[in-house]
Design a protein around this motif. Structure first.
Motif, short mmCIF file in Angstrom:
data_model
loop_
_atom_site.label_atom_id
_atom_site.label_comp_id
_atom_site.label_asym_id
_atom_site.label_seq_id
_atom_site.Cartn_x
_atom_site.Cartn_y
_atom_site.Cartn_z
N CYS A 56 99.33 60.41 -17.86
CA CYS A 56 100.46 61.03 -18.55
C CYS A 56 100.64 62.47 -18.10
CB CYS A 56 100.26 60.96 -20.05
SG CYS A 56 101.62 61.67 -21.01
N VAL A 57 99.54 63.20 -18.01
CA VAL A 57 99.59 64.61 -17.59
C VAL A 57 100.10 64.73 -16.15
CG1 VAL A 57 98.07 66.55 -17.01
CG2 VAL A 57 97.94 65.51 -19.26
N ASP A 58 99.73 63.80 -15.28
CA ASP A 58 100.26 63.81 -13.92
C ASP A 58 101.78 63.68 -13.93
OD1 ASP A 58 97.76 64.09 -12.80
OD2 ASP A 58 97.54 61.96 -12.27
N ASN A 59 102.28 62.77 -14.76
CA ASN A 59 103.73 62.60 -14.87
C ASN A 59 104.38 63.83 -15.48
OD1 ASN A 59 106.32 61.61 -15.02
ND2 ASN A 59 105.84 59.97 -16.41
N LEU A 60 103.74 64.41 -16.47
CA LEU A 60 104.28 65.62 -17.11
C LEU A 60 104.38 66.79 -16.14
CD1 LEU A 60 102.55 65.61 -20.60
CD2 LEU A 60 104.99 65.38 -20.11
N THR A 61 103.49 66.86 -15.18
CA THR A 61 103.56 67.93 -14.19
C THR A 61 104.89 67.87 -13.43
OG1 THR A 61 101.16 67.94 -13.99
CG2 THR A 61 102.40 68.96 -12.20
N LEU A 62 105.27 66.68 -13.01
CA LEU A 62 106.56 66.50 -12.33
C LEU A 62 107.72 66.86 -13.26
CD1 LEU A 62 108.38 65.47 -10.01
CD2 LEU A 62 108.15 63.19 -11.02
N LEU A 63 107.69 66.34 -14.48
CA LEU A 63 108.79 66.61 -15.42
C LEU A 63 108.88 68.08 -15.80
CD1 LEU A 63 108.47 63.45 -17.67
CD2 LEU A 63 110.31 63.99 -16.09
#
Length: 172
Positions: A56-63
């Protein structure tokens, strides 16, 4: 026959009113969701929760980068620009919350968990990054990982209002 055993993970990414950071209810919109089989069997639910949080945190970095860019922030230093985007990760797994948010060196049987927890601790030490806990009854993404009634998830998304602390009795 031998039944296959696996662990599941899931998350919702929402764009929400700042009031959610102050333990009040707020409006939100779902930006992304994911439900998947974790590639390796986890020895504990804590391990599965930490691995899900890491994805989730990996995805949040992009967002966070996309939101910083949309806000017109200086992207010559993306890490600094992303630090201006307030972000909260919410979990209902108290043991995973404690492992990531507190200084602990007990890893139990799965030592590889130390790397994931270390990376998450570093992430949550950044400006405007928060890790919060909520009661399992209030967690809207549980239906993405478990065979269960999806009413809470569907009703909450339909209303578009939620509270991390569920102080407004939104779940009742």
């Amino acid at each position: 026959p031998i039944e296959k055993i696996y662990s599941r993970a899931g998350y919702l990414v929402i764009l929400a009113d700042p009031s959610l950071l102050q333990d009040r209810s707020g409006r939100f919109s779902v930006l992304d969701s994911r439900s998947w089989r974790i590639p390796r069997v986890c020895r504990s639910s804590c391990t599965a929760e930490v691995f899900a949080m890491e994805d989730c945190v990996d995805n949040l970095t992009l967002l966070r980068g996309q939101l910083a860019e949309l806000r017109g922030l200086d992207m010559s230093r993306p890490d600094v620009a992303m630090d201006e985007v307030k972000t909260v990760v919410v979990t209902d797994a108290k043991h995973a919350f404690d492992k990531v948010s507190k200084d602990s060196s007990s890893w139990g049987a799965q030592k590889s968990l130390a790397f994931s927890v270390g990376a998450l601790r570093e992430y949550f030490s950044r400006k405007n990054m928060y890790l919060r806990w909520t009661a399992t009854e209030n967690m809207i993404s549980d239906a993405l990982t478990k065979v269960m009634d999806t009413k809470h998830l569907r009703d909450t998304i339909k209303k578009g209002v939620w509270s991390i602390a569920d102080d407004a009795g939104l779940h009742s």
